[in-house]
Design a protein around this motif. Structure first.
Motif, PDB file in Angstrom:
ATOM      1  N   MET A  13       0.851  -1.165   0.000  1.00  0.00           N
ATOM      2  CA  MET A  13       0.000   0.000   0.000  1.00  0.00           C
ATOM      3  C   MET A  13       0.908   1.243   0.000  1.00  0.00           C
ATOM      4  N   GLU A  14       0.528   2.205  -0.823  1.00  0.00           N
ATOM      5  CA  GLU A  14       1.305   3.442  -0.919  1.00  0.00           C
ATOM      6  C   GLU A  14       1.136   4.291   0.332  1.00  0.00           C
ATOM      7  N   PRO A  15       2.188   5.027   0.708  1.00  0.00           N
ATOM      8  CA  PRO A  15       2.046   5.932   1.852  1.00  0.00           C
ATOM      9  C   PRO A  15       1.093   7.080   1.525  1.00  0.00           C
ATOM     10  N   LEU A  16       0.481   7.624   2.551  1.00  0.00           N
ATOM     11  CA  LEU A  16      -0.398   8.774   2.367  1.00  0.00           C
ATOM     12  C   LEU A  16       0.450  10.006   2.076  1.00  0.00           C
ATOM     13  N   ARG A  17      -0.010  10.842   1.154  1.00  0.00           N
ATOM     14  CA  ARG A  17       0.715  12.058   0.789  1.00  0.00           C
ATOM     15  C   ARG A  17       0.529  13.133   1.853  1.00  0.00           C
ATOM     16  N   ALA A  18       1.577  13.862   2.139  1.00  0.00           N
ATOM     17  CA  ALA A  18       1.495  14.949   3.117  1.00  0.00           C
ATOM     18  C   ALA A  18       0.568  16.057   2.634  1.00  0.00           C
ATOM     19  N   ASP A  19       0.456  16.248   1.312  1.00  0.00           N
ATOM     20  CA  ASP A  19      -0.392  17.316   0.759  1.00  0.00           C
ATOM     21  C   ASP A  19      -1.792  16.825   0.388  1.00  0.00           C
ATOM     22  N   MET A  20      -2.187  15.695   0.942  1.00  0.00           N
ATOM     23  CA  MET A  20      -3.494  15.108   0.628  1.00  0.00           C
ATOM     24  C   MET A  20      -4.638  16.069   0.933  1.00  0.00           C
ATOM     25  N   PHE A  21      -4.509  16.828   2.008  1.00  0.00           N
ATOM     26  CA  PHE A  21      -5.524  17.803   2.406  1.00  0.00           C
ATOM     27  C   PHE A  21      -4.869  19.165   2.553  1.00  0.00           C
ATOM     28  N   GLU A  22      -4.803  19.883   1.461  1.00  0.00           N
ATOM     29  CA  GLU A  22      -4.245  21.226   1.520  1.00  0.00           C
ATOM     30  C   GLU A  22      -5.198  22.121   2.300  1.00  0.00           C
ATOM     31  N   GLU A  23      -4.693  23.268   2.720  1.00  0.00           N
ATOM     32  CA  GLU A  23      -5.495  24.198   3.527  1.00  0.00           C
ATOM     33  C   GLU A  23      -6.808  24.541   2.834  1.00  0.00           C
ATOM     34  N   ILE A  24      -6.746  24.807   1.526  1.00  0.00           N
ATOM     35  CA  ILE A  24      -7.964  25.108   0.773  1.00  0.00           C
ATOM     36  C   ILE A  24      -8.189  23.940  -0.184  1.00  0.00           C
ATOM     37  N   CYS A  25      -9.118  23.090   0.153  1.00  0.00           N
ATOM     38  CA  CYS A  25      -9.485  21.985  -0.727  1.00  0.00           C
ATOM     39  C   CYS A  25     -10.982  21.761  -0.573  1.00  0.00           C
ATOM     40  N   PRO A  26     -11.600  21.108  -1.531  1.00  0.00           N
ATOM     41  CA  PRO A  26     -13.053  20.915  -1.447  1.00  0.00           C
ATOM     42  C   PRO A  26     -13.529  20.308  -0.140  1.00  0.00           C
TER      43      PRO A  26
END
Length: 114
Positions: A1-14
């Motif tokens: 399984m791939e690691p979760l990205r640090a930028d998965m939830f940017e400050e402004i995201c849907p």
């Protein structure tokens, strides 16, 4: 399984612009999204959820477990969290909400600025 990205939830995201909450608190939807691909350890969840305090993340995980959306599994020196069938069903609905937020991104931003 791939690691979760640090930028998965940017400050402004849907996901941060949704005008409603999913689950017991404002972080629950993000936790559920992190568990989409399978079980994760607490330290793995901290990567994309760095702006969530450890106390708030622990509270969210406990509430999601209490409500039956996630399962906490303990093994010697290892604790993992994963979606239950109920949590998987919620994830499918959450995906629809995220798609709606993406489609209405400009309107949501305009409303927030007004």
């Amino acid at each position: 399984m791939e690691p979760l990205r640090a930028d998965m939830f940017e400050e402004i995201c849907p996901s941060s612009l949704l005008p409603f909450r999913v689950g017991p608190d404002k972080w629950a939807a993000l936790v559920i999204r992190c568990l989409e691909a399978g079980p994760r350890r607490y330290s793995e969840l901290r990567v994309p959820l760095a702006r969530v305090s450890p106390k708030a993340l622990t509270h969210s995980l406990r509430a999601l477990e209490r409500d039956g959306f996630i399962r906490r599994t303990e093994q010697p020196r290892r604790v993992t969290y994963e979606l239950t069938p109920l949590g998987q069903g919620l994830f499918e609905q959450l995906q629809l909400l995220c798609d709606w937020a993406s489609d209405n991104w400009d309107n949501l931003l305009d409303a927030r600025e007004a």
